[in-house]
Structure formats: C-alpha cells, structure tokens
Scaffold this motif. Structure first.
Motif: not given
Length: 466
Positions: A66-78, A134-140
């Motif tokens: 999520i932190t390294s993929s700026q264009n695909h952060a949302k996909r990784w979060l999902i 909560s961690y994944l959402v906060s990272i995103k």
C-alpha cells in the motif's frame, strides 16, 4: 492461562521485574512483550500462535505494498480487507454457514453433501482482525507511517488486549510501541485500583451472581415464576457487565503498569437513557469501530432518513454476527438495530430525547428492560432455548417466587448505580494516601479476601469466546 489465575499473577510479577529492569531499552521491552504475548497465545494452542504469525506477515506485506504502490494503493487495501475478513470468516463462521447451506440444499432437494470440517477458532482472532483493519486503513490514509514489522507484530499480539479487547486503533497504539525514550509506569494508583475492582467484579460479584441466580434459572426456566425469570434476566445483565468491564479494568491496569494506555471501553452503560446512548457507553471500542469502518462507509446518515435506518440495521446485524456464529446473535443484533431505528423515528416525529426530557428515570428504565430482554438471545445457546424462556416468562404467573429478595436487591442496586461511577476515582485517591510500604500488604489482603468470598474455580471471561 486465565489472567485471574494465581499462576498468571506470579508469572506477571517476575515478568514485571524483568521488564522494568531494562527500562532504558524500550525496544528490548517490546521484544519481551512480543515473546510473552506469543507464549500466552501458544498456551491455548501452538497452532493459534502459528496462525497469528502467518496472518501478521501477510497483512504486513500488504501494508508495504500500500505504501509503495501509489497507483494501486486502493487495490491493495481492498485485497487486505478481503483477506482479513475471509480469514475471520473461515475460522469463525465456516461451521455456521456450512450448516445453514446444507439445510438449504436439503430443503431444495439438491443432492449436495458439504464436507464436515472441524475448525478451531483461534484465540483473539476477532480482535487482531479489527486491529489489522484499522492499521491498513490508517496506512492508506497516511495517518501514520509504515510500522516496523516487529512493532506491528506486537500491535496485533499485545497480550493484555488480544484475548477479549478492547480494540486498539493503530494510529493511537503503534506510537506507544515505537517509542525511543524510556517508558514509565502510568497512573500506578489507578492501575492497582482497576486490578482490585476487576478481581472483585469478575471473581466475586460476577461469580456469585452466576452461581446463585443466572445458572439455576436459565438451566430450567419452565420451573420458575415470572418474577424469578425477571431476576434471571436482570442478573445476567449484571453478570455480563461485571465480567466484561472487569476484564477491561484488569487489562487496562496491566497495560498501565507496562507503560501503555488502552482505550476506554465502558462508561456506566446502564445509566443510558436510550439505546444510542447505551452503545456510546457499552463496549465503546467496538461500537466506535463499527461506526467508523462499517456504518460511515455504508453512507452513515448522509443519504437520507430511510437509508440511514438501513445502515443502522446492517451495522447492528454485523455487530451481532461478530459476537458469534449463531442465529441468536443475529437476533440480538437485529433487536438492537430495530430499537435504534424505532428511537430514530420517535426523534424525527416527536423530537430528540422526547421521553428523557420528560422523565429521565422512565427513559432509563425502558432502556434497561429492553437491553435485558435482548440479553436473553445473547445468553441462550439456541433459539429454542430463548423461546422456552419467553414462554415461561409469559405464562408462569405463580404467587410464590423463589427470588423475591434477589429482585429487591437488584432494584436497590439499580437505584444506587449512579453513585458507583465515582468509586474508581475515590479508591485511587484512598490508595494514594496509604504508605507505600503497606500498599503491597493491603493489595494482597484485598485480593485474598475477594478470592475467599468468591465461588470456587477461576471464572471465565465471557468475551474471550468472541
């Protein structure tokens, strides 16, 4: 290992001494906490510790992406959210849904036989799943930087809160782990007060209520009168509150002694004048998690009155399902959802707090009785058991109740309950006035007296099952 057992108390004293002996090395303290947390999880089952570690590695990898993929952060979060919920569903709900799907196939005369697989529910899986979300959402959202792996592992496994909560938020708890300066014991007198109150609540009061009222009445409700059955409901409402708030007091006190602050989880919920206020006071970390990660993403109250009520129902149904894989928990959640929707309708057409403004005591009594009614579905193992209790409650109008004295006692407790909210602060002040030399003796004396008066055996934490 129960946190109320003598064995845990002795081990914690040794751990406490070692932990603060390396106070100048907070990173080493973190390693001690992480090892201890995994040992506690592993004491239930080695498989549970392995599952937790594999889950930790998987979620951390997704957080890195999520932190390294700026264009695909949302996909990784999902992907991370789906992985978290799927993992929880497999372990916690597989048997429930397999049974329901098999029943549906049989009803439709479909020649399908679903496999029977025994799935053990890892200890604390619900809580560390919510922590990871909560961690994944906060990272995103960029609310905090990518955590060190071992700090993140401790965040998920932190032993005071992994068994039965409260639910920690990554943005408030991870900074407490990732400190570089030496920690201090926080509010020691409050910590000792909370531990003493926890032992009294869970070991003594909760145990006595369960042994004398809850267990005998719920075991065979058809033998008891309406008054006795009301006592059973009231008693269970008191027991679950004493048990869960007592556990929260205990782990909050332990965390303070270790230099950590846990979120407030209870704020005298039976003082609530309506169901909305009840959920602002009961299991606060869960209700706020549901609000922030389910209710608001569904649209909250932003999409009109009707949609708001649908969102409320969905949130409460999911709350019920989170507590357990059974139809009774879904009914329990539905009852709270229906109650809040009905309250919202009253507020819309009669004005907010219409009953409470005219008679606060009536509003509180109505809320108390409705909550007690819903606890029936929470306690009973099956819907049939709940129906038996309701059937007896509606028909057993005998004139010789067994527990009339208990009913009077509960009424007295209900009336003086508002005064109790000052007890923790008062106790902490009194402890601070005792000479520190005598404080350990006083502490041990209170614990011994409580255990002596309590029923035999170490009581279970009710919420550890969820």
């Amino acid at each position: 290992m129960s946190y109320l057992s003598i064995e845990f108390g002795l081990i914690f004293v040794v751990f406490f001494a070692i932990y603060w002996a390396v106070r100048v090395l907070p990173k080493f303290q973190n390693k001690l906490l992480l090892i201890s947390s995994y040992l506690i999880v592993g004491s239930y089952s080695l498989q549970f510790a392995i599952i937790l570690f594999i889950y930790t590695c998987s979620i951390y990898f997704i957080s890195v992406m999520i932190t390294s993929s700026q264009n695909h952060a949302k996909r990784w979060l999902i992907l991370g959210l789906v992985a978290s919920i799927t993992n929880l569903a497999i372990f916690k709900y597989f048997d429930f849904f397999r049974y329901e799907l098999q029943s549906l196939c049989n009803f439709l005369n479909l020649p399908i036989l679903l496999p029977v697989v025994t799935v053990l529910i890892p200890i604390g899986i619900s809580f560390y799943t919510f922590h990871s979300v909560s961690y994944l959402v906060s990272i995103k959202k960029r609310e905090l930087p990518l955590a060190n792996f071992w700090d993140f592992a401790l965040f998920l496994a932190f032993f005071p809160s992994i068994i039965a909560g409260p639910i920690n938020r990554a943005k408030t708890f991870l900074p407490q782990i990732a400190v570089s300066q030496p920690r201090d014991i926080l509010d020691p007198f409050r910590a000792f007060t909370l531990i003493i109150l926890a032992v009294i609540k869970v070991y003594c009061l909760g145990g006595l209520i369960s042994e004398n009222w809850v267990t005998p009445i719920f075991s065979n409700p058809l033998e008891y009168s309406v008054i006795d059955l009301l006592v059973g409901l009231y008693a269970y409402a008191m027991q679950i509150y004493l048990n869960f708030s007592g556990y929260t007091d205990l782990v909050t006190g332990i965390a303070l002694l270790l230099g950590f602050r846990l979120p407030i989880n209870f704020n005298f919920p039976y003082l609530a004048s309506n169901l909305r206020e009840f959920w602002e006071r009961w299991h606060i970390s869960l209700s706020h998690w549901i609000r922030d990660y389910i209710y608001i993403p569904l649209g909250g109250s932003r999409c009109g009155f009707v949609r708001t009520q649908i969102n409320v129902m969905l949130a409460m149904l999911l709350s019920g399902l989170w507590h357990g894989a059974g139809i009774n928990f879904i009914i329990w959640g539905a009852c709270h959802g229906i109650g809040i929707v009905f309250l919202n309708i009253l507020d819309r057409y009669l004005g907010r707090g219409w009953i409470a403004q005219r008679s606060p005591i009536i509003a509180r009594l109505l809320t108390w009785h409705y909550v007690c009614f819903t606890w029936l579905f929470f306690f009973c193992e099956s819907f049939a058991d709940a129906l038996d209790y309701l059937n007896a409650l509606c028909h057993n109008f005998t004139v010789q109740p067994h527990y009339i004295g208990a009913l009077i006692s509960i009424c007295v407790v209900f009336l003086i309950y508002p005064i109790c909210k000052n007890i923790p602060t008062w106790c902490a002040v009194q402890l601070s006035r005792i000479n520190s030399i005598y404080l350990p003796v006083f502490f041990v004396l209170i614990l011994w007296l409580t255990i002596y008066l309590a029923p035999s055996g170490v009581p279970n934490f009710i919420y550890a099952n969820f």
